[in-house]
Design a protein around this motif. Structure first.
Motif, short mmCIF file in Angstrom:
data_model
loop_
_atom_site.label_atom_id
_atom_site.label_comp_id
_atom_site.label_asym_id
_atom_site.label_seq_id
_atom_site.Cartn_x
_atom_site.Cartn_y
_atom_site.Cartn_z
N LEU A 1 0.82 -1.22 0.00
CA LEU A 1 0.00 0.00 0.00
C LEU A 1 0.85 1.26 0.00
O LEU A 1 0.53 2.23 -0.69
CB LEU A 1 -0.96 0.00 1.18
CG LEU A 1 -2.18 -0.90 1.03
CD1 LEU A 1 -3.06 -0.82 2.26
CD2 LEU A 1 -2.98 -0.54 -0.21
N SER A 2 1.92 1.26 0.77
CA SER A 2 2.76 2.46 0.77
C SER A 2 3.46 2.64 -0.58
O SER A 2 3.56 3.75 -1.08
CB SER A 2 3.79 2.39 1.90
OG SER A 2 4.66 1.29 1.70
N ALA A 3 3.91 1.53 -1.19
CA ALA A 3 4.55 1.63 -2.50
C ALA A 3 3.55 2.06 -3.57
O ALA A 3 3.90 2.78 -4.50
CB ALA A 3 5.18 0.30 -2.88
N PHE B 1 3.06 6.71 -8.09
CA PHE B 1 2.62 5.81 -9.16
C PHE B 1 1.19 6.12 -9.58
O PHE B 1 0.88 6.21 -10.75
CB PHE B 1 2.73 4.36 -8.70
CG PHE B 1 2.31 3.35 -9.72
CD1 PHE B 1 3.05 3.18 -10.87
CD2 PHE B 1 1.16 2.60 -9.54
CE1 PHE B 1 2.66 2.25 -11.83
CE2 PHE B 1 0.76 1.67 -10.48
CZ PHE B 1 1.52 1.50 -11.63
N ILE B 2 0.30 6.31 -8.60
CA ILE B 2 -1.10 6.61 -8.89
C ILE B 2 -1.36 8.11 -8.77
O ILE B 2 -1.92 8.72 -9.67
CB ILE B 2 -2.03 5.84 -7.94
CG1 ILE B 2 -1.93 4.35 -8.22
CG2 ILE B 2 -3.47 6.30 -8.10
CD1 ILE B 2 -2.77 3.49 -7.31
N TYR B 3 -0.94 8.68 -7.66
CA TYR B 3 -1.17 10.10 -7.41
C TYR B 3 0.15 10.85 -7.56
O TYR B 3 1.18 10.37 -7.11
CB TYR B 3 -1.71 10.33 -5.99
CG TYR B 3 -2.91 9.50 -5.67
CD1 TYR B 3 -4.13 9.75 -6.27
CD2 TYR B 3 -2.83 8.45 -4.76
CE1 TYR B 3 -5.24 8.98 -5.98
CE2 TYR B 3 -3.93 7.68 -4.45
CZ TYR B 3 -5.13 7.95 -5.07
OH TYR B 3 -6.22 7.19 -4.77
N PRO B 4 0.13 12.04 -8.14
CA PRO B 4 1.36 12.85 -8.20
C PRO B 4 1.86 13.16 -6.78
O PRO B 4 1.07 13.36 -5.86
CB PRO B 4 0.94 14.12 -8.92
CG PRO B 4 -0.34 13.80 -9.60
CD PRO B 4 -0.98 12.70 -8.81
N LEU B 5 3.16 13.20 -6.62
CA LEU B 5 3.73 13.48 -5.31
C LEU B 5 3.31 14.85 -4.78
O LEU B 5 3.22 15.05 -3.57
CB LEU B 5 5.26 13.39 -5.37
CG LEU B 5 5.82 11.99 -5.61
CD1 LEU B 5 7.32 12.05 -5.82
CD2 LEU B 5 5.49 11.07 -4.46
N ARG C 1 9.19 5.24 -4.67
CA ARG C 1 9.14 6.63 -5.14
C ARG C 1 10.32 6.93 -6.06
O ARG C 1 10.17 7.56 -7.11
CB ARG C 1 9.14 7.56 -3.94
CG ARG C 1 9.31 9.00 -4.28
CD ARG C 1 9.42 9.86 -3.05
NE ARG C 1 9.62 11.24 -3.44
CZ ARG C 1 9.40 12.27 -2.65
NH1 ARG C 1 8.95 12.07 -1.44
NH2 ARG C 1 9.61 13.49 -3.06
N TYR C 2 11.48 6.50 -5.67
CA TYR C 2 12.70 6.79 -6.43
C TYR C 2 12.84 5.86 -7.63
O TYR C 2 13.34 6.26 -8.68
CB TYR C 2 13.91 6.71 -5.50
CG TYR C 2 13.72 7.61 -4.30
CD1 TYR C 2 13.81 8.99 -4.43
CD2 TYR C 2 13.40 7.09 -3.05
CE1 TYR C 2 13.60 9.82 -3.34
CE2 TYR C 2 13.20 7.91 -1.97
CZ TYR C 2 13.29 9.28 -2.11
OH TYR C 2 13.07 10.09 -1.04
N PHE C 3 12.39 4.62 -7.46
CA PHE C 3 12.49 3.67 -8.58
C PHE C 3 11.57 4.06 -9.73
O PHE C 3 11.91 3.85 -10.89
CB PHE C 3 12.17 2.24 -8.11
CG PHE C 3 12.35 1.22 -9.18
CD1 PHE C 3 13.60 0.94 -9.69
CD2 PHE C 3 11.26 0.55 -9.70
CE1 PHE C 3 13.77 0.00 -10.69
CE2 PHE C 3 11.41 -0.38 -10.71
CZ PHE C 3 12.68 -0.66 -11.20
N ILE C 4 10.42 4.63 -9.42
CA ILE C 4 9.52 5.09 -10.48
C ILE C 4 10.17 6.18 -11.31
O ILE C 4 10.10 6.17 -12.54
CB ILE C 4 8.17 5.54 -9.88
CG1 ILE C 4 7.38 4.33 -9.45
CG2 ILE C 4 7.38 6.38 -10.87
CD1 ILE C 4 6.12 4.63 -8.69
#
Length: 194
Positions: A111-113, A119-123, A140-143
């Motif tokens: 869920l946190s990932a 991934f779904i919502y912009p930071l 976050r960084y891998f995306i």
């Protein structure tokens, strides 16, 4: 790439505790760093093979190719998978049974990932208290690293900080897991001998 390696590592670690086979390892001469690196390497190889399959299928099905230098993606993928495996091993050490390990990986990890990584919502849409938590999510960084490799193609100049943050989070997970694992091992002289 986050859920499966961490889930495998957590379940395997808890299963060793349930069956009592981990006591043999604790009583042996293997030190905590050797045990941790040995366990992590096995699941890291599983994760690497998954990454190759996923990227290969992306290339075949969607005609997806590298936009630039693929080396940041290769390094970032290895660091990301190392963080995932170490997260799973940490939950496996801390969980009392397999159900708790699966729920921990699903709830905390997945869920946190999914929700806090961008991934779904912009930071920028993540509210301030949770945006601080999202800085601790390796996904976050891998995306950013994977988007750069397949879309932008800026290479190391554009993602060096994201690779460095993934390394830092993997190192943090290693230290925390090592301390958790080391506290469970038998101390010298506790082997039950005379």
């Amino acid at each position: 790439l986050w859920i499966f390696p961490s889930l495998l590592a957590a379940i395997a670690r808890v299963k060793e505790k349930d069956k009592g086979t981990i006591l043999q390892v604790y009583a042996s001469g293997i030190r905590a760093p050797e045990l941790l690196l040995g366990k992590a390497l096995a699941y890291l190889l599983v994760g690497e093979s998954m990454a190759v399959v996923v990227m290969g299928l992306g290339g075949l099905i969607f005609q997806l190719g590298f936009a630039g230098d693929p080396s940041p993606l290769l390094v970032g993928t290895t660091l990301y998978l190392a963080a995932a495996v170490l997260f799973g091993l940490l939950l496996g050490v801390r969980s009392a049974n397999q159900n708790a390990a699966v729920q921990g990986v699903s709830l905390v990890g997945f869920l946190s990932a999914l929700l806090l990584s961008g991934f779904i919502y912009p930071l920028s849409n993540i509210p301030p208290p949770l945006s601080l938590v999202s800085a601790l999510i390796p996904a976050r960084y891998f995306i950013v690293i994977s988007r750069d490799a397949f879309v932008r193609g800026t290479g190391w100049a554009g993602v060096w900080l994201d690779v460095l943050m993934t390394l830092a989070l993997a190192a943090l997970l290693y230290v925390v897991t090592l301390r958790s694992l080391g506290s469970l091992q038998l101390a010298d002289g506790d082997g039950g001998g005379p």
